[in-house]
Design a protein around this motif. Structure first.
Motif, mmCIF file in Angstrom:
data_model
loop_
_atom_site.group_PDB
_atom_site.id
_atom_site.type_symbol
_atom_site.label_atom_id
_atom_site.label_comp_id
_atom_site.label_asym_id
_atom_site.label_seq_id
_atom_site.Cartn_x
_atom_site.Cartn_y
_atom_site.Cartn_z
ATOM 1 N N THR A 102 0.391 -1.684 -0.034
ATOM 2 C CA THR A 102 -0.214 -0.396 -0.448
ATOM 3 C C THR A 102 1.235 0.893 0.680
ATOM 4 N N GLN A 103 0.645 2.410 -0.556
ATOM 5 C CA GLN A 103 1.055 4.142 -0.283
ATOM 6 C C GLN A 103 0.401 5.085 -0.353
ATOM 7 N N CYS A 104 1.088 5.922 0.135
ATOM 8 C CA CYS A 104 1.167 6.511 1.227
ATOM 9 C C CYS A 104 1.399 8.496 0.153
ATOM 10 N N ILE A 105 0.588 8.729 -0.058
ATOM 11 C CA ILE A 105 0.446 9.751 -1.234
ATOM 12 C C ILE A 105 0.264 11.292 -0.148
ATOM 13 N N LEU A 106 1.765 11.739 -0.218
ATOM 14 C CA LEU A 106 1.308 13.036 0.009
ATOM 15 C C LEU A 106 1.295 14.391 -1.078
ATOM 16 N N GLU A 107 0.777 15.275 -0.476
ATOM 17 C CA GLU A 107 0.948 16.489 -0.672
ATOM 18 C C GLU A 107 1.640 17.159 -0.477
ATOM 19 N N GLU A 108 2.724 18.153 -1.632
ATOM 20 C CA GLU A 108 3.807 19.188 -1.513
ATOM 21 C C GLU A 108 3.036 20.723 -1.613
ATOM 22 N N SER A 109 3.730 21.132 -0.831
ATOM 23 C CA SER A 109 3.527 22.618 -0.549
ATOM 24 C C SER A 109 3.280 23.082 -1.700
ATOM 25 N N ASP A 110 3.610 22.485 -2.648
ATOM 26 C CA ASP A 110 3.678 23.039 -4.242
ATOM 27 C C ASP A 110 2.674 22.783 -5.088
ATOM 28 N N GLY A 111 1.938 21.266 -4.123
ATOM 29 C CA GLY A 111 0.337 21.120 -4.742
ATOM 30 C C GLY A 111 0.946 19.654 -5.838
ATOM 31 N N THR A 112 1.680 19.474 -5.911
ATOM 32 C CA THR A 112 2.050 18.150 -6.203
ATOM 33 C C THR A 112 1.884 17.137 -5.577
ATOM 34 N N ASN A 113 2.157 15.972 -5.637
ATOM 35 C CA ASN A 113 1.573 14.577 -4.895
ATOM 36 C C ASN A 113 2.779 13.703 -5.102
ATOM 37 N N ARG A 114 3.347 13.502 -4.346
ATOM 38 C CA ARG A 114 4.483 12.095 -4.444
ATOM 39 C C ARG A 114 4.596 11.136 -3.755
ATOM 40 N N THR A 115 5.049 10.243 -3.467
ATOM 41 C CA THR A 115 4.197 8.316 -2.745
ATOM 42 C C THR A 115 5.797 8.621 -1.859
ATOM 43 N N ALA A 116 5.069 7.916 -0.772
ATOM 44 C CA ALA A 116 5.997 8.379 0.736
ATOM 45 C C ALA A 116 6.892 6.689 0.507
ATOM 46 N N ASP A 117 8.300 7.233 0.522
ATOM 47 C CA ASP A 117 9.002 6.071 0.936
ATOM 48 C C ASP A 117 9.135 5.078 2.067
#
Length: 432
Positions: free
Chosen positions: A406-421
């Motif tokens: 399963t993945q945790c998708i985080l929203e960055e301060s610039d509005g983009t998303n990243r997948t938590a490591d």
């Protein structure tokens, strides 16, 4: 003229009462409430009756009725009860004045004599109010001192506060996060020098027999000689501190955890790697709740007249450096017991002992979803579970996240998303 005279007399009486109250605070002779002080007497319906029932059936523990409740002597000014209640009413809903004034207030409230024959753990802490070293342990684990040795791994003891009849909770903990912690210890991430499920005495012999059988299998029960009841949790925690002080005080850290809490062992080990084992601090998540005048956490105006508690942690998950055990136990010897162990230990005793209370919200979270989402797993160290099934689902959700199922998708301060490591070590900051 008569009215003015009465007014002057009233002012004089009030001034005298204030002098008496202050002089009690300055009084340096030992004062006590007996073995468990006024708290036990105020909650005798929860303590004395079940304890005496168990005594009659097993003869394991002395009766509370044999504990001598001292009367006031020549060192005390006796205040008439009605007058005392009047004075106490003037404190109602005022700000909490600190641990020393709390102690003076309860001493004035009870008007009891010193407990004699008890060695002071810290003479500079003042009057001995509780005998914190009298505890016996019908079932005990091995001392952890022999397993504390010098290497690069942080030493850890885990104390899991459990109720006598919660066999299923203890079983699932052994199969989930505790097993994972032991595996990480075997790999050298930490030196787990010991762990125990901390229970008191049950109210019937059948449960006691089951506990003894459980311990024959697992050898991980620390039983304290006191009736296990919610309103005795303070007594139970002090009994744990006493055992730790005798048999495990040299450990780097103690994790005191409730049996309804799940531990994310990866994040927990990340936390203790950044902590200083020699620092006089304890670590947890602060509770911001006023004294409640109804419900489960009720406390009367007479027992706590102030509008707020001192800053304290949720007792469900607390990290204690080993160096804080002795001063906390010494503080517990000199402060009147409260029925709420978290307020007593992390609010009153820390203040008396000069121990910092360092807060991090993510150390303990009181609510997560029935199946914790990956981002909760990623960011949280411990969390409350509401059932054995919830605890088990928490374990599988944690396992799935760290195995990248399963993945945790985080929203960055610039509005983009990243997948938590999942392998990333988070930075858990604490207040200073």
């Amino acid at each position: 003229m008569v009215t003015v005279l009465r007014l002057r007399i009233g002012v004089l009486l009030l001034s005298f009462a204030i002098v008496v109250y202050v002089s009690l605070g300055a009084f340096q002779t030992d004062v006590t409430h007996g073995i468990h002080d006024a708290f036990i007497r105020n909650h005798s319906q929860f303590y004395v009756q079940p304890l005496n029932t168990y005594v009659n059936s097993t003869n394991i523990i002395r009766s509370v009725q044999n504990e001598q409740m001292w009367l006031s002597d020549q060192n005390f000014t006796v205040i008439q009860r009605e007058f005392y209640l009047y004075l106490a009413s003037r404190l109602r809903d005022t700000p909490y004045p600190g641990v020393e004034n709390f102690t003076r207030y309860v001493i004035a409230q009870s008007g009891l004599k010193p407990l004699t024959g008890v060695k002071k753990l810290r003479p500079d802490f003042g009057p001995v109010l509780n005998d914190v070293t009298f505890y016996r342990y019908p079932i005990a684990i091995q001392s952890c001192q022999s397993r504390i040795f010098s290497n690069n791994a942080t030493t850890l003891f885990v104390a899991i506060i459990s109720a006598p009849s919660y066999f299923h909770k203890r079983k699932i903990i052994r199969q989930t996060w505790l097993r994972d912690l032991k595996m990480r210890s075997d790999l050298g991430s930490v030196n787990l020098v010991g762990y125990a499920f901390v229970v008191g005495l049950p109210e019937n012999e059948e449960i006691q027999k089951q506990i003894e059988e459980e311990n024959e299998t697992y050898r991980d029960i620390l039983q304290i000689e006191m009736i296990d009841h919610y309103y005795n949790l303070t007594v139970k925690v002090v009994g744990l501190l006493n055992w730790m002080n005798d048999y495990c005080s040299q450990v780097d850290f103690v994790l005191k955890i409730d049996d309804d809490v799940y531990v994310n062992t990866k994040n927990f080990l990340t936390v203790i790697r950044i902590l200083n084992a020699s620092e006089q601090s304890i670590y947890g998540s602060i509770v911001d709740s006023p004294p409640l005048r109804e419900g489960k956490w009720y406390i009367s105006w007479d027992d706590w007249p102030w509008s707020n508690y001192p800053m304290y942690f949720s007792g469900a998950a607390v990290i204690l450096p080993g160096c804080t055990i002795a001063p906390l136990l010494a503080a517990a010897q000199t402060i009147p017991y409260l029925p709420f162990d978290d307020t007593f230990l992390t609010g009153l005793c820390t203040s008396k002992a000069g121990i910092k209370v360092r807060d991090s919200y993510w150390l303990f979270v009181a609510w997560v979803e029935d199946v914790p989402n990956p981002c909760d797993v990623y960011t949280t160290v411990t969390w409350l579970t509401v059932s054995v099934e919830h605890l088990n689902r928490s374990h599988w959700a944690t396992k799935d996240f760290y195995e990248n199922l399963t993945q945790c998708i985080l929203e960055e301060s610039d509005g983009t998303n990243r997948t938590a490591d999942p392998m990333e070590d988070l930075v858990f900051s604490f207040s200073v």
